[in-house]
Design a protein around this motif. Structure first.
Motif, PDB file in Angstrom:
ATOM      1  N   LYS A 137       0.407   7.032  -6.389  1.00 24.63           N
ATOM      2  CA  LYS A 137      -0.686   8.045  -6.779  1.00 24.63           C
ATOM      3  C   LYS A 137       0.093   9.308  -6.815  1.00 24.63           C
ATOM      4  O   LYS A 137      -0.757  10.397  -7.134  1.00 24.63           O
ATOM      5  CB  LYS A 137      -1.360   7.973  -5.404  1.00 24.63           C
ATOM      6  CG  LYS A 137      -2.513   6.953  -5.205  1.00 24.63           C
ATOM      7  CD  LYS A 137      -2.980   7.006  -3.706  1.00 24.63           C
ATOM      8  CE  LYS A 137      -4.220   6.600  -3.368  1.00 24.63           C
ATOM      9  NZ  LYS A 137      -4.512   6.794  -1.919  1.00 24.63           N
TER      10      LYS A 137
ATOM     11  N   ALA B 283      -2.752  -3.813  -1.750  1.00 27.82           N
ATOM     12  CA  ALA B 283      -2.176  -2.718  -2.250  1.00 27.82           C
ATOM     13  C   ALA B 283      -3.190  -1.298  -1.630  1.00 27.82           C
ATOM     14  O   ALA B 283      -2.589  -0.351  -2.108  1.00 27.82           O
ATOM     15  CB  ALA B 283      -2.253  -2.602  -3.691  1.00 27.82           C
TER      16      ALA B 283
ATOM     17  N   ARG C  62       2.675   6.011  -3.449  1.00 26.22           N
ATOM     18  CA  ARG C  62       3.727   6.501  -4.029  1.00 26.22           C
ATOM     19  C   ARG C  62       3.253   6.718  -5.537  1.00 26.22           C
ATOM     20  O   ARG C  62       3.585   7.641  -6.000  1.00 26.22           O
ATOM     21  CB  ARG C  62       4.944   5.747  -3.924  1.00 26.22           C
ATOM     22  CG  ARG C  62       5.555   6.032  -2.440  1.00 26.22           C
ATOM     23  CD  ARG C  62       6.802   6.747  -2.219  1.00 26.22           C
ATOM     24  NE  ARG C  62       7.835   6.284  -2.955  1.00 26.22           N
ATOM     25  CZ  ARG C  62       8.757   6.886  -3.765  1.00 26.22           C
ATOM     26  NH1 ARG C  62       8.568   8.452  -3.774  1.00 26.22           N
ATOM     27  NH2 ARG C  62       9.843   6.437  -4.382  1.00 26.22           N
TER      28      ARG C  62
ATOM     29  N   ARG D  21       1.466   9.918   5.475  1.00 24.54           N
ATOM     30  CA  ARG D  21      -0.021  10.070   5.665  1.00 24.54           C
ATOM     31  C   ARG D  21      -0.414   8.473   5.695  1.00 24.54           C
ATOM     32  O   ARG D  21      -1.339   8.144   6.401  1.00 24.54           O
ATOM     33  CB  ARG D  21      -0.449  10.289   4.295  1.00 24.54           C
ATOM     34  CG  ARG D  21      -0.891  11.888   4.197  1.00 24.54           C
ATOM     35  CD  ARG D  21      -1.471  12.419   3.045  1.00 24.54           C
ATOM     36  NE  ARG D  21      -2.729  11.444   2.838  1.00 24.54           N
ATOM     37  CZ  ARG D  21      -3.905  11.701   3.615  1.00 24.54           C
ATOM     38  NH1 ARG D  21      -3.785  12.504   4.554  1.00 24.54           N
ATOM     39  NH2 ARG D  21      -4.790  10.884   3.385  1.00 24.54           N
ATOM     40  N   HIS D  22       0.384   7.558   5.103  1.00 25.41           N
ATOM     41  CA  HIS D  22      -0.046   6.175   5.216  1.00 25.41           C
ATOM     42  C   HIS D  22       0.696   5.201   6.178  1.00 25.41           C
ATOM     43  O   HIS D  22       0.295   4.214   6.508  1.00 25.41           O
ATOM     44  CB  HIS D  22      -0.081   5.393   3.701  1.00 25.41           C
ATOM     45  CG  HIS D  22      -1.013   6.165   2.914  1.00 25.41           C
ATOM     46  ND1 HIS D  22      -2.256   5.617   2.327  1.00 25.41           N
ATOM     47  CD2 HIS D  22      -1.102   7.353   1.934  1.00 25.41           C
ATOM     48  CE1 HIS D  22      -3.020   6.086   1.712  1.00 25.41           C
ATOM     49  NE2 HIS D  22      -2.220   7.507   1.416  1.00 25.41           N
TER      50      HIS D  22
ATOM     51  N   SER E 202       6.889  12.551  -8.593  1.00 22.64           N
ATOM     52  CA  SER E 202       5.620  12.331  -7.935  1.00 22.64           C
ATOM     53  C   SER E 202       4.414  13.196  -8.789  1.00 22.64           C
ATOM     54  O   SER E 202       3.270  12.779  -8.603  1.00 22.64           O
ATOM     55  CB  SER E 202       5.854  12.838  -6.477  1.00 22.64           C
ATOM     56  OG  SER E 202       6.507  12.148  -5.730  1.00 22.64           O
TER      57      SER E 202
ATOM     58  N   LEU F  61       2.214  10.610  -4.193  1.00 22.70           N
ATOM     59  CA  LEU F  61       2.735  11.061  -2.928  1.00 22.70           C
ATOM     60  C   LEU F  61       4.451  11.025  -3.080  1.00 22.70           C
ATOM     61  O   LEU F  61       4.990  10.050  -3.406  1.00 22.70           O
ATOM     62  CB  LEU F  61       2.138  10.309  -1.832  1.00 22.70           C
ATOM     63  CG  LEU F  61       0.914  10.805  -1.600  1.00 22.70           C
ATOM     64  CD1 LEU F  61       0.354   9.598  -0.448  1.00 22.70           C
ATOM     65  CD2 LEU F  61       0.696  12.081  -1.025  1.00 22.70           C
ATOM     66  N   THR F  62       5.217  12.190  -2.402  1.00 18.96           N
ATOM     67  CA  THR F  62       6.490  11.987  -2.493  1.00 18.96           C
ATOM     68  C   THR F  62       6.780  11.011  -1.364  1.00 18.96           C
ATOM     69  O   THR F  62       5.903  10.778  -0.366  1.00 18.96           O
ATOM     70  CB  THR F  62       7.066  13.177  -1.916  1.00 18.96           C
ATOM     71  OG1 THR F  62       6.635  13.814  -0.820  1.00 18.96           O
ATOM     72  CG2 THR F  62       6.923  14.432  -3.376  1.00 18.96           C
ATOM     73  N   ARG F  63       8.106  10.635  -1.236  1.00 19.33           N
ATOM     74  CA  ARG F  63       8.630   9.422  -0.277  1.00 19.33           C
ATOM     75  C   ARG F  63       8.289   9.900   1.234  1.00 19.33           C
ATOM     76  O   ARG F  63       7.562   9.317   1.966  1.00 19.33           O
ATOM     77  CB  ARG F  63      10.129   9.379  -0.299  1.00 19.33           C
ATOM     78  CG  ARG F  63      10.382   8.043   0.314  1.00 19.33           C
ATOM     79  CD  ARG F  63      12.114   8.095  -0.181  1.00 19.33           C
ATOM     80  NE  ARG F  63      12.072   7.642  -1.607  1.00 19.33           N
ATOM     81  CZ  ARG F  63      13.337   7.606  -2.267  1.00 19.33           C
ATOM     82  NH1 ARG F  63      14.274   7.768  -1.485  1.00 19.33           N
ATOM     83  NH2 ARG F  63      13.189   7.263  -3.543  1.00 19.33           N
TER      84      ARG F  63
ATOM     85  N   THR G 149       1.335   1.855  -3.561  1.00 20.58           N
ATOM     86  CA  THR G 149       0.684   2.224  -4.367  1.00 20.58           C
ATOM     87  C   THR G 149       0.362   3.861  -3.927  1.00 20.58           C
ATOM     88  O   THR G 149       0.060   4.673  -4.525  1.00 20.58           O
ATOM     89  CB  THR G 149      -0.894   1.710  -3.760  1.00 20.58           C
ATOM     90  OG1 THR G 149      -0.805   0.324  -3.801  1.00 20.58           O
ATOM     91  CG2 THR G 149      -2.191   2.187  -4.451  1.00 20.58           C
TER      92      THR G 149
ATOM     93  N   ARG H 224       0.623   5.411  10.530  1.00 18.42           N
ATOM     94  CA  ARG H 224      -0.320   5.072  11.127  1.00 18.42           C
ATOM     95  C   ARG H 224      -0.177   3.539  11.274  1.00 18.42           C
ATOM     96  O   ARG H 224      -0.750   2.948  12.193  1.00 18.42           O
ATOM     97  CB  ARG H 224      -1.713   5.482  10.383  1.00 18.42           C
ATOM     98  CG  ARG H 224      -2.967   5.111  11.273  1.00 18.42           C
ATOM     99  CD  ARG H 224      -4.275   6.009  10.814  1.00 18.42           C
ATOM    100  NE  ARG H 224      -5.518   5.407  11.173  1.00 18.42           N
ATOM    101  CZ  ARG H 224      -6.629   5.760  10.905  1.00 18.42           C
ATOM    102  NH1 ARG H 224      -6.662   6.727  10.209  1.00 18.42           N
ATOM    103  NH2 ARG H 224      -7.463   5.130  11.162  1.00 18.42           N
ATOM    104  N   MET H 225       0.017   3.094   9.989  1.00 23.24           N
ATOM    105  CA  MET H 225       0.169   1.642  10.107  1.00 23.24           C
ATOM    106  C   MET H 225       1.209   0.984  10.932  1.00 23.24           C
ATOM    107  O   MET H 225       0.868  -0.047  11.648  1.00 23.24           O
ATOM    108  CB  MET H 225       0.291   1.147   8.640  1.00 23.24           C
ATOM    109  CG  MET H 225      -0.834   1.281   7.603  1.00 23.24           C
ATOM    110  SD  MET H 225      -2.361   0.191   8.068  1.00 23.24           S
ATOM    111  CE  MET H 225      -1.898  -1.461   7.802  1.00 23.24           C
TER     112      MET H 225
ATOM    113  N   TYR I 203       0.837  -1.166   0.031  1.00 19.10           N
ATOM    114  CA  TYR I 203      -0.080  -0.053   0.076  1.00 19.10           C
ATOM    115  C   TYR I 203       0.710   1.232  -0.180  1.00 19.10           C
ATOM    116  O   TYR I 203       0.508   2.249  -0.578  1.00 19.10           O
ATOM    117  CB  TYR I 203      -0.969   0.145   1.257  1.00 19.10           C
ATOM    118  CG  TYR I 203      -0.569  -0.269   2.535  1.00 19.10           C
ATOM    119  CD1 TYR I 203      -0.576  -1.314   3.151  1.00 19.10           C
ATOM    120  CD2 TYR I 203       0.336   0.770   3.262  1.00 19.10           C
ATOM    121  CE1 TYR I 203       0.332  -1.746   4.272  1.00 19.10           C
ATOM    122  CE2 TYR I 203       0.617   0.441   4.449  1.00 19.10           C
ATOM    123  CZ  TYR I 203       0.767  -0.751   5.144  1.00 19.10           C
ATOM    124  OH  TYR I 203       1.256  -1.085   6.064  1.00 19.10           O
ATOM    125  N   LEU I 204       2.181   1.128   0.616  1.00 17.36           N
ATOM    126  CA  LEU I 204       2.787   2.328   0.416  1.00 17.36           C
ATOM    127  C   LEU I 204       3.395   2.843  -0.999  1.00 17.36           C
ATOM    128  O   LEU I 204       3.502   3.686  -1.473  1.00 17.36           O
ATOM    129  CB  LEU I 204       4.041   2.105   1.387  1.00 17.36           C
ATOM    130  CG  LEU I 204       4.640   3.482   1.891  1.00 17.36           C
ATOM    131  CD1 LEU I 204       3.544   3.908   2.983  1.00 17.36           C
ATOM    132  CD2 LEU I 204       5.993   3.237   2.784  1.00 17.36           C
TER     133      LEU I 204
END
Lengths: 330, 589, 338
Positions: free
Chosen positions: A237, B102, A235, A247-248, B85, A239-241, A233, A251-252, A230-231
């Motif tokens: 999308k 994912a 990226r 954001r993701h 990005s 999102l920068t590293r 994914t 929390r996980m 998911y991380l």
């Protein structure tokens, strides 16, 4: 969510009760308060009737069957009465009062140490995982490794020795032997600053051990998260590293941390035992040591109850945190 | 043609590893033009996924990348993370293989789709973005999109998750969509729907697509051009018709031949390796002896009205039953000596539960199971232990079904040891069994990790054969294998059946796999057998609607037929509630 | 003992994944496999390609390649030699008083100095090191054994119907109960009573309060293994459950148990030291590193630095070996996708 947490609380409450009962029964059968009550140096022995009364009123008479004593103690527990202290002094202080004056002293240590330690540990662990093999990662991993390889008394000795060294060279240092200066007027500003200063070294010790173990856990879970789909994914999308991690990932990575929180508080409790002994704090830890040394059955059971409740509360808090972070277990 | 959207020139990727440097991709070059669909095909480990991750700039930092990738006129390797990005998710998006892992489990699906909009269009308000997310979910065919967008990924089914992934990929109308094995984790009927959706999404927004897959069948219906990869290198590339009808390279031909064809029966002369091998065997056996009619052969396994019901309970302290789930709902079938019955159905239809009930050798919850005429419920402990040698099992995943800490000789000996074989006899049999499944007796001392997937599955078969079983239960024995390997294992199984006269219960989700190996087929849906009949009959004239649906969904590695089918589906969707039978009929005609 | 300094368990059951498939690499998939390794279409060609490196051999190589493993082993060996030889050749015993030299620093006669009661610190440290070594190793082995029995039984029976689930639940609650009890308090309760009999009672006592976390991890691992197809296969072949446990389950978690036992040695030493330090551990006529530390004097660092240094060296060397073992078992831990 409420159902989930309340169910867990119920389980913990039962466990805490069983644990305390277990401790009481053990203490009552292993300890011999009557030996302490009759100091061999007493000039003349007490008359048997007085001695019996002495023991009965404290509910520690070895002639009373164990389960009867337990039932009496349990009856008191329901009414919020934990019995009275026994031992060499004859003052019969209610255990609950004794705990009442000592808990605030210990609790500020345990809470501050755990909170600072866990937050610091989480931060360090995450940085170490994200910046893997950087100088910061190596330094913090090494430091955690050394802290965890030393017993708490040695850590305290090192901290005290450093303080001593600073004091010897600059003439200024932190108070090392008392939480409250009895010479200063209670409530005054000087008294308050003294208390804060006295809190610094013990808190450093507890926070250091908690941070060391937490940073290790956090590093492992963060590395797991860093390898997750998911991380990737996130990226993909756009999102920068760093943002993907914030954001993701964060929390996980925090979810499994909840489980360890309860142990952190338990660890802080045993840590506070050494701290209170070596910094001369009149807290619960000190009380526990003297209670066991003086065969104080009621006092020991009281301490066990306190620590069980502490673990219960922290475990509940951990569950609550986990439920808030993770929708899957709600 | 215009400028390419994506051009990859001389790309090489290497990783450091325990065994030295691994070359994952070597000297790969290709181009993708606007609106075009390119399929990159290859078996596991061919480097197809790594090459696409390189395009996205998502390879781990340990990778060494050389060559050049130019996307929308920008050289990818000169961009920093922030600039890349800005491209990712906006002009180029990606659909990943496993939609469960994912999607971030702790955020609502709607939030995750809205996020991709807001990243690239910060001017859009949160509300608007979430509204857009609902629209997108609606567009990819999620029922009740408003409610569903408030759910978490774990509340979605596999197919729905993949739809949500596609919604995410098309949210910003990118120029290029990279789909990495988008349907591998899905059931065949869902796979067909998702591929259709991907195709129409691509056409809707006019994006170019790179489809990465191992399945030639999927490629045929989707791609305009095909690139075949093997062992980190490109084998050949060309238009879809060229690759399928006029393959230049030996490997491409093998790859095509290895795909089991659902649409071609033996008689028509299947080109597939498995088919050829099996026909050869069948001929040899046929010549030997006249076949005894099925009815006269004794039954090895009989299942009557088997049912397994799981209660659905609620309440944590006082459990109360609120309903029940009929995992297996009154099924009956029998297997005669030397026969192969295929049990076909999609995930969750109750196949595995059925197998477990049979393998337990205990009284089932409802119904009767008889093995060689004896009821399993009436068995004594001793009988049951003895019967364990008559009915054995081959598992799905050859990695997981062999103990990694045991040499394969010990693995194969294990059932014989239970049956009390002597040491000499066991050694003798291990040699024989290894030869039987096409391995060398010298391999006996090796550990499972030293073998490839196909070889491990052979070891699994050898273990199942160890005590001369009457019936072997095969639970998806080839679904974890590459197609070329799968063909070999299937051929071996067919050969063993012919030579040893053992019966098979072959469980599969894939109709094309069982076509050549089974005598009879049972189609299972929601715990019931909806159709049971001879293989040829089921294929040529499926009676139940679900069987037709299953048949229609199997991708066919033939671009002409695939295009024909697709046209039918589009036609069908044009007329509301078009007759379902149409698809099935065109398939079989 | 819920010891904050216990560095075990940081890897937890998540590591089982790597245990079962040693070469799993999230990005490459099976690309690591040599091309020839892949199956040929028809079975003729079945030569396995990768040189036949057994798992044990691979582990051994990785372990010996690690620098920290060597440092740990050398330091540990030196300490063991010191513990054996030290008290033999040294002229003072741990309880011989030399009050004239009380509170003097290291000298040719008293290598580490003398404390305020006139006791020689070197003699006491070496004697304490002996005790710590015996207690550390003994406790770790016993802890692992207890954890193994409880963990595997709980994990194995948890899938076996209603009664199995009940038994598993009971064992899990037992584990939780031991975790809720502040073990240090109970150790303080038991220890003086048992010390009267023999100082060796320390071993079962410490083990009795240290097995829970390991048992929990082992239970989770067993549950995963029971669900694997090879255990299922064994069941369908009619293999007896006890044989299944010893032949299939224990070998597959053995490497993890070895690591855990190694790190358990240091955890036990720390636990014993702490307990002795507050006066509830090893009692006269024995001496442990904790009791030596007890005689600290903050204005005379030599009273506590030598025993602390020996203790640190011991624990660090054990931990270095344990960590190197873990790294050898799990080299891919946290291969990042970012």
């Amino acid at each position: 969510m409420i159902r989930f947490v309340s169910l867990r609380v119920l389980t913990y409450a039962i466990l805490a009760f069983v644990a305390t009962s277990f401790a009481y029964l053990l203490a009552a059968s292993l300890m011999h308060p009557e030996e302490v009550l009759y100091p061999p140096i007493a000039t003349e022995p007490l008359p048997p009737a007085t001695a019996q009364m002495y023991l009965d009123v404290r509910n520690v008479n070895p002639d009373t069957p164990l389960f009867e004593r337990y039932a009496t103690w349990l009856g008191g527990l329901v009414r919020g009465d934990l019995g009275v202290t026994t031992g060499t002094n004859k003052s019969m202080t209610p255990v609950i009062d004794e705990l009442g004056t000592r808990i605030p002293i210990s609790l500020r240590l345990v809470v501050l140490g755990t909170v600072i330690g866990t937050s610091l540990g989480i931060l360090l662990g995450m940085i170490a995982a994200v910046r893997r093999d950087s100088l910061g990662d190596r330094a913090s991993t090494l430091l955690a490794f050394f802290v965890l390889s030393l017993p708490t008394p040695v850590i305290i000795l090192i901290v005290q020795q450093i303080n001593q060294g600073v004091m010897d060279t600059t003439g200024w240092g932190l108070p090392a032997i008392n939480p409250i200066n009895p010479l200063l007027e209670p409530g005054s500003w000087e008294s308050f600053t003294y208390q804060v200063k006295a809190l610094i070294m013990p808190t450093i010790v507890l926070a250091l051990t908690a941070a060391a173990s937490y940073s290790r856990y956090m590093k492992v879970t963060t590395l797991d998260v860093l390898g997750s789909d998911y991380l990737r994914t996130a990226r993909a999308k756009g999102l920068t590293r760093g943002r993907a991690m914030n954001r993701h990932g964060l929390r996980m990575a925090l979810i499994p941390m909840g489980q360890y929180f309860a142990f952190a508080v338990g660890g802080a409790f045993s840590g506070s035992l050494f701290v209170e002994l070596m910094f001369n704090w009149q807290g619960i830890g000190r009380f526990a040591i003297s209670a066991i040394q003086m065969a104080d059955v009621n006092g020991t059971a009281g301490v066990v109850l306190y620590s069980a409740i502490l673990t219960l509360l922290s475990a509940t808090f951990a569950d609550f945190l986990q439920g808030a972070l993770d929708p899957r277990i709600r | 043609m215009s400028e390419p959207i994506l051009s990859v020139r001389d790309l090489s990727v290497t990783f450091p590893s325990e065994y030295g440097t691994v070359r994952a991709v070597q000297n790969l070059s290709y181009e993708v033009y606007k609106g075009e669909a390119l399929a990159i095909v290859g078996e596991s480990g061919s480097g197809k996924s790594v090459s696409s991750l390189a395009v996205m700039g998502l390879l781990p930092r340990t990778a060494t990348i050389t060559g050049e990738i130019e996307m929308l006129g920008q050289k990818v390797f000169t961009l920093n993370d922030r600039q890349l990005s800005a491209l990712r998710g906006n002009s180029v998006s990606m659909v990943f293989q496993d939609p469960l892992s994912a999607l971030t489990p702790v955020y609502r699906v709607g939030q995750q789709i809205a996020e991709v909009v807001r990243i690239h269009h910060p001017e859009v308000s949160v509300k608007q973005a979430e509204k857009r997310a609902v629209e997108l979910l609606d567009a990819v065919g999620i029922p009740e999109p408003a409610r569903r967008s408030n759910q978490y990924p774990h509340e979605y089914s596999g197919g729905m998750r993949q739809r949500a992934m596609i919604a995410m990929a098309i949210a910003n109308e990118p120029e290029l969509i990279i789909a990495d094995e988008p349907t591998t984790a899905l059931d065949v009927t869902i796979q067909a729907q998702v591929m259709d959706l991907l195709k129409s999404a691509q056409e809707m927004i006019g994006a170019a697509t790179v489809l990465i897959t191992h399945d030639m069948g999927v490629v045929a219906g989707f791609a305009d051009r095909v690139l075949v990869m093997k062992d980190s290198r490109m084998v050949e590339t060309g238009g879809v018709d060229d690759i399928f009808y006029r393959p230049q390279e030996e490997y491409t031909r093998n790859l095509l031949a290895a795909v089991p064809r659902v649409d071609i029966a033996d008689a028509e002369g299947s080109k597939s390796v498995a088919g050829t091998a099996m026909r050869k065997i069948a001929d040899a056996v046929d010549a030997d002896a006249p076949v005894i009619p099925r009815e006269e052969r004794p039954a090895v396994l009989e299942v009557e009205d088997l049912a397994k019901v799981y209660p659905i309970t609620k309440g944590a302290i006082v459990r109360r039953k609120v309903g029940e789930q009929r995992a297996v709902d009154g099924i009956s079938f029998d297997i005669r000596e030397g026969e192969c019955l295929a049990l076909v159905g999609e995930s969750g239809c109750g196949k595995t539960t059925t197998l477990m009930e049979i393998m337990q050798l205990r009284t089932p919850q409802e119904g009767v199971i008889r093995i060689g005429g004896t009821e399993t419920g009436a068995l004594t402990r001793k009988d049951r232990a003895a019967l364990r040698s008559d009915i054995t099992m081959v598992f799905q995943d050859p990695m997981a079904s062999l103990d990694p800490r045991m040499p394969i000789a010990d693995i194969i000996k294990e059932p014989m040891r239970v049956q009390g074989y002597s040491k000499e006899r066991m050694d003798e049999r291990v040699d024989w069994l290894l030869k039987m499944v096409g391995l060398l007796p010298e391999h006996a001392a090796r550990f499972p990790t030293e073998f490839s997937g196909g070889q491990r599955q052979r070891v699994g078969v050898a273990r199942a054969l160890a005590c001369d079983p009457k019936l072997i239960v095969l639970d998806e024995p080839t679904s974890a294998l590459d197609v070329t390997v799968q063909a070999g294992v299937l051929a071996m199984l067919a050969d063993l059946r012919a030579r040893l006269g053992v019966s098979f219960l072959f469980v599969s989700h894939d109709l094309s796999v069982v076509r050549h190996i089974s005598d009879r087929i049972a189609v299972m849906q929601k715990g019931k057998i909806v159709e049971l009949g001879d293989t040829e009959d089921v294929f040529s004239d499926p009676q139940h609607e679900y069987s037709r649906e299953l048949l229609a969904a199997v991708p066919i590695p033939d671009p002409e037929i695939a295009r024909q089918r697709r046209r039918n589906i589009i036609d069908r969707s044009r007329f509301e509630r078009a007759d379902n039978t149409e698809v099935g009929q065109e398939k079989t005609s | 003992m819920t010891n904050p300094n216990d560095i075990r368990g940081t890897g937890d059951a998540a590591k089982l994944r790597e245990t079962t498939e040693p070469d799993a690499n999230p990005v490459l998939g099976s690309a690591v496999d040599d091309p020839q390794l892949r199956d040929a279409e028809l079975p003729e060609d079945s030569a396995p390609a990768r040189e036949s490196l057994g798992r044990g051999e691979l582990l051994r190589r990785r372990f010996l390649r690690s620098k920290s493993a060597w440092v740990g082993m050398i330091v540990f060996a030196l300490l063991v030699v010191m513990a054996i030889v030290g008290p033999m050749i040294y002229q003072y015993g741990p309880f011989e008083r030399d009050l004239r030299n009380a509170l003097t620093g290291p000298s040719a006669y008293h290598w580490f100095g003398v404390n305020e009661n006139g006791l020689d610190i070197f003699a006491r440290t070496m004697q304490g090191l002996r005790i710590s070594l015996v207690i550390g190793i003994g406790t770790a082995v016993l802890t692992s054994f207890l954890a193994l029995v409880v963990g595997i039984v709980a994990g194995y029976i948890s899938h076996k119907g209603k009664w199995g689930a009940f038994g598993d639940g009971a064992l899990v609650n037992l584990i939780n109960l031991f975790l809720v009890i502040p073990s240090i308090l109970l150790l303080m309760l038991f220890s003086p009573a048992l010390q009267r009999a023999s100082w060796l009672w320390m071993i079962p006592l410490l083990a009795g309060f240290a097995w829970m976390l390991t048992a929990r991890v082992l239970r989770a691992m067993t549950q995963q293994l029971v669900r694997t197809e090879y255990v299922e296969a064994a069941r369908f072949m009619g293999v007896n459950p006890i044989i299944t446990m010893t032949r299939h389950i224990i070998p597959n978690i053995a490497s993890w148990i070895i690591i855990d036992t190694t790190l358990g040695v240091s955890a036990a030493i720390l636990g014993e030291t702490g307990l002795s330090f507050i006066g509830f551990g090893i009692q006269y006529p024995q001496v442990s590193l904790g009791t030596v530390l007890q005689g600290y004097n903050i204005s005379a660092p030599y009273t506590w630095v030598p025993p602390a240094a020996v203790l640190a060296a011991l624990v660090i060397s054990v931990n270095l070996m344990g960590e190197a073992l873990r790294d050898a078992l799990d080299p891919t831990s946290g291969s990042s996708r970012l």
